[in-house]
Design a protein around this motif. Structure first.
Motif, PDB file in Angstrom:
ATOM      1  N   PHE A  83       0.855  -1.185   0.000  1.00 60.36           N
ATOM      2  CA  PHE A  83       0.000   0.000   0.000  1.00 60.36           C
ATOM      3  C   PHE A  83       0.895   1.240   0.000  1.00 60.36           C
ATOM      4  O   PHE A  83       1.823   1.334   0.817  1.00 60.36           O
ATOM      5  CB  PHE A  83      -0.882   0.051   1.252  1.00 60.36           C
ATOM      6  CG  PHE A  83      -2.070  -0.862   1.214  1.00 60.36           C
ATOM      7  CD1 PHE A  83      -3.262  -0.447   0.641  1.00 60.36           C
ATOM      8  CD2 PHE A  83      -2.008  -2.136   1.774  1.00 60.36           C
ATOM      9  CE1 PHE A  83      -4.375  -1.269   0.618  1.00 60.36           C
ATOM     10  CE2 PHE A  83      -3.113  -2.973   1.758  1.00 60.36           C
ATOM     11  CZ  PHE A  83      -4.298  -2.547   1.172  1.00 60.36           C
ATOM     12  N   ILE A  84       0.619   2.180  -0.889  1.00 56.23           N
ATOM     13  CA  ILE A  84       1.290   3.481  -0.876  1.00 56.23           C
ATOM     14  C   ILE A  84       0.189   4.533  -0.815  1.00 56.23           C
ATOM     15  O   ILE A  84      -0.473   4.817  -1.818  1.00 56.23           O
ATOM     16  CB  ILE A  84       2.169   3.700  -2.119  1.00 56.23           C
ATOM     17  CG1 ILE A  84       3.181   2.561  -2.279  1.00 56.23           C
ATOM     18  CG2 ILE A  84       2.899   5.040  -2.019  1.00 56.23           C
ATOM     19  CD1 ILE A  84       4.040   2.665  -3.536  1.00 56.23           C
ATOM     20  N   ILE A  85      -0.040   5.091   0.367  1.00 54.72           N
ATOM     21  CA  ILE A  85      -1.176   5.989   0.583  1.00 54.72           C
ATOM     22  C   ILE A  85      -0.688   7.251   1.304  1.00 54.72           C
ATOM     23  O   ILE A  85       0.028   7.171   2.307  1.00 54.72           O
ATOM     24  CB  ILE A  85      -2.281   5.287   1.392  1.00 54.72           C
ATOM     25  CG1 ILE A  85      -2.884   4.151   0.552  1.00 54.72           C
ATOM     26  CG2 ILE A  85      -3.363   6.274   1.824  1.00 54.72           C
ATOM     27  CD1 ILE A  85      -3.919   3.321   1.273  1.00 54.72           C
ATOM     28  N   GLY A  86      -1.096   8.429   0.786  1.00 56.39           N
ATOM     29  CA  GLY A  86      -0.646   9.676   1.381  1.00 56.39           C
ATOM     30  C   GLY A  86       0.835   9.886   1.167  1.00 56.39           C
ATOM     31  O   GLY A  86       1.566  10.258   2.089  1.00 56.39           O
ATOM     32  N   TRP A  87       1.277   9.658  -0.051  1.00 53.70           N
ATOM     33  CA  TRP A  87       2.702   9.722  -0.375  1.00 53.70           C
ATOM     34  C   TRP A  87       2.857  10.511  -1.657  1.00 53.70           C
ATOM     35  O   TRP A  87       2.337  10.135  -2.696  1.00 53.70           O
ATOM     36  CB  TRP A  87       3.254   8.310  -0.553  1.00 53.70           C
ATOM     37  CG  TRP A  87       4.742   8.229  -0.466  1.00 53.70           C
ATOM     38  CD1 TRP A  87       5.633   8.457  -1.472  1.00 53.70           C
ATOM     39  CD2 TRP A  87       5.513   7.910   0.691  1.00 53.70           C
ATOM     40  NE1 TRP A  87       6.921   8.295  -1.026  1.00 53.70           N
ATOM     41  CE2 TRP A  87       6.878   7.950   0.311  1.00 53.70           C
ATOM     42  CE3 TRP A  87       5.203   7.590   2.010  1.00 53.70           C
ATOM     43  CZ2 TRP A  87       7.914   7.690   1.207  1.00 53.70           C
ATOM     44  CZ3 TRP A  87       6.230   7.325   2.892  1.00 53.70           C
ATOM     45  CH2 TRP A  87       7.560   7.376   2.495  1.00 53.70           C
ATOM     46  N   SER A  88       3.584  11.631  -1.636  1.00 51.87           N
ATOM     47  CA  SER A  88       3.642  12.523  -2.798  1.00 51.87           C
ATOM     48  C   SER A  88       4.618  12.066  -3.875  1.00 51.87           C
ATOM     49  O   SER A  88       4.491  12.456  -5.036  1.00 51.87           O
ATOM     50  CB  SER A  88       4.011  13.939  -2.345  1.00 51.87           C
ATOM     51  OG  SER A  88       5.259  13.952  -1.688  1.00 51.87           O
ATOM     52  N   GLN A  89       5.592  11.231  -3.515  1.00 52.26           N
ATOM     53  CA  GLN A  89       6.538  10.741  -4.516  1.00 52.26           C
ATOM     54  C   GLN A  89       5.892   9.660  -5.386  1.00 52.26           C
ATOM     55  O   GLN A  89       5.161   8.806  -4.888  1.00 52.26           O
ATOM     56  CB  GLN A  89       7.783  10.175  -3.831  1.00 52.26           C
ATOM     57  CG  GLN A  89       8.529  11.193  -2.982  1.00 52.26           C
ATOM     58  CD  GLN A  89       9.459  10.534  -1.973  1.00 52.26           C
ATOM     59  OE1 GLN A  89       9.422   9.326  -1.756  1.00 52.26           O
ATOM     60  NE2 GLN A  89      10.294  11.344  -1.346  1.00 52.26           N
ATOM     61  N   ILE A  90       6.145   9.699  -6.682  1.00 53.03           N
ATOM     62  CA  ILE A  90       5.578   8.730  -7.610  1.00 53.03           C
ATOM     63  C   ILE A  90       6.442   7.473  -7.653  1.00 53.03           C
ATOM     64  O   ILE A  90       7.643   7.535  -7.939  1.00 53.03           O
ATOM     65  CB  ILE A  90       5.460   9.325  -9.035  1.00 53.03           C
ATOM     66  CG1 ILE A  90       4.636  10.609  -9.001  1.00 53.03           C
ATOM     67  CG2 ILE A  90       4.850   8.300  -9.990  1.00 53.03           C
ATOM     68  CD1 ILE A  90       3.228  10.432  -8.509  1.00 53.03           C
ATOM     69  N   ALA A  91       5.840   6.322  -7.370  1.00 54.91           N
ATOM     70  CA  ALA A  91       6.573   5.057  -7.411  1.00 54.91           C
ATOM     71  C   ALA A  91       6.862   4.663  -8.850  1.00 54.91           C
ATOM     72  O   ALA A  91       5.977   4.676  -9.706  1.00 54.91           O
ATOM     73  CB  ALA A  91       5.766   3.965  -6.715  1.00 54.91           C
ATOM     74  N   LYS A  92       8.105   4.305  -9.100  1.00 51.79           N
ATOM     75  CA  LYS A  92       8.524   3.915 -10.443  1.00 51.79           C
ATOM     76  C   LYS A  92       8.344   2.406 -10.653  1.00 51.79           C
ATOM     77  O   LYS A  92       7.979   1.672  -9.740  1.00 51.79           O
ATOM     78  CB  LYS A  92       9.975   4.340 -10.676  1.00 51.79           C
ATOM     79  CG  LYS A  92      10.170   5.853 -10.624  1.00 51.79           C
ATOM     80  CD  LYS A  92      11.625   6.238 -10.841  1.00 51.79           C
ATOM     81  CE  LYS A  92      11.817   7.751 -10.774  1.00 51.79           C
ATOM     82  NZ  LYS A  92      13.236   8.155 -10.924  1.00 51.79           N
ATOM     83  N   LYS A  93       8.639   1.986 -11.879  1.00 51.22           N
ATOM     84  CA  LYS A  93       8.366   0.610 -12.303  1.00 51.22           C
ATOM     85  C   LYS A  93       8.972  -0.436 -11.375  1.00 51.22           C
ATOM     86  O   LYS A  93       8.307  -1.419 -11.025  1.00 51.22           O
ATOM     87  CB  LYS A  93       8.891   0.413 -13.724  1.00 51.22           C
ATOM     88  CG  LYS A  93       8.582  -0.951 -14.321  1.00 51.22           C
ATOM     89  CD  LYS A  93       9.060  -1.048 -15.756  1.00 51.22           C
ATOM     90  CE  LYS A  93       8.714  -2.407 -16.351  1.00 51.22           C
ATOM     91  NZ  LYS A  93       9.187  -2.535 -17.754  1.00 51.22           N
ATOM     92  N   ASP A  94      10.215  -0.238 -10.939  1.00 46.90           N
ATOM     93  CA  ASP A  94      10.870  -1.239 -10.096  1.00 46.90           C
ATOM     94  C   ASP A  94      10.113  -1.465  -8.799  1.00 46.90           C
ATOM     95  O   ASP A  94       9.957  -2.607  -8.347  1.00 46.90           O
ATOM     96  CB  ASP A  94      12.308  -0.819  -9.789  1.00 46.90           C
ATOM     97  CG  ASP A  94      13.243  -0.993 -10.974  1.00 46.90           C
ATOM     98  OD1 ASP A  94      12.827  -1.649 -11.959  1.00 46.90           O
ATOM     99  OD2 ASP A  94      14.367  -0.473 -10.940  1.00 46.90           O
TER     100      ASP A  94
END
Length: 273
Positions: A83-94
């Protein structure tokens, strides 16, 4: 076989979800948050030390969600869902592809409407009758992934950012509870977003909260409600002085205009110097 789940957050919306997961008997195998010194002024910034200690959960503090140490930890703990919630950085493909089944996020609009930033202020500024929260599987786009579920939130002409933020928080909790068992049992149904209906909302800065004499009563009222706490607040300038405005009450019966330090406004303010 029990799914191994990790959760990354640094704001209250995410912490509320984590607390709900534990309340309904769920378990998290890894918690991820920002290092203590980062984003101290971010709206809703929280720390996960206490809940990690309470539930004996490993806690990883990072600079960026795409750092190698995140990938290493996801592999070490054999994470199935992140889960990535309330996180401003964009998760990349890896990052998106390291958990066995992928990553899950939430966005405080009814996607595909309102992709992007500042969803709570924009919903008020745009005068929407309803907004909501969308749980979706993250992909490489911004809020473009397949939808797991949604919850609708009603708005009216008096709704403030403070109230809407709380309703958004509550809806995050509702969606976590509703779909948790489906997620851990790998029984979710994914629905693709309709690109023909997609809209994108831009980010907002504190200076966008300035009230101008050229604004109508309705525009000023919406702006005050949209950027009140937990946001930086609306303001107006009088020479070298700046007045912060946290709440407003319009007088629509006779269109009365209140004189405030030389400025004529069709609105009554709660002002803080």
């Amino acid at each position: 076989m029990k799914k191994r789940i990790a959760f990354a957050t640094c704001v209250q919306l995410g912490l509320s979800c984590i607390e709900k997961i534990y309340r309904i008997g769920g378990n998290l195998d890894l918690l991820i948050t920002l290092k203590d010194e980062k984003a101290k002024k971010k709206s809703g910034r929280i720390y996960l030390d206490e809940i990690a200690n309470e539930h004996d959960a490993p806690l990883l503090k990072i600079d960026n969600i795409n750092d190698q140490e995140v990938l290493s930890a996801l592999k070490e703990y054999q994470i199935d869902w992140l889960f990535i919630i309330g996180w401003s950085q964009i998760a990349k493909k890896d990052v998106l592809e390291t958990p066995k089944y992928g990553c899950i996020g939430m966005h405080p609009t009814l996607l595909p409407t309102g992709r992007g930033r500042a969803a709570i202020p924009w919903a008020i500024i745009k005068g929407l009758d309803e907004t909501g929260v969308t749980m979706f599987k993250l992909d490489e786009g911004v809020d473009t992934g397949d939808i797991i579920g949604q919850g609708v939130i009603k708005l009216d002409q008096n709704t403030t950012a403070t109230e809407l933020y709380q309703k958004v928080d509550d809806m995050h909790i509702t969606l976590i509870a509703k779909y948790w068992e489906d997620i851990v049992n790998n029984n979710i149904t994914l629905t693709k977003q309709n690109e023909l209906e997609a809209t994108e909302w831009p980010g907002r800065k504190p200076e966008d909260g300035e009230i101008l004499n050229s604004m109508s009563m309705d525009e000023a009222d919406k702006l005050v409600r949209a950027v009140t706490r937990p946001y930086p607040g609306a303001f107006y300038k009088d020479g070298d002085k700046t007045y912060r405005i946290w709440s407003a009450k319009t007088n629509k019966e006779d269109g009365a205009i209140k004189l405030v330090d030389g400025y004529l406004f069709p609105i009554d303010f709660e002002v803080e110097d």
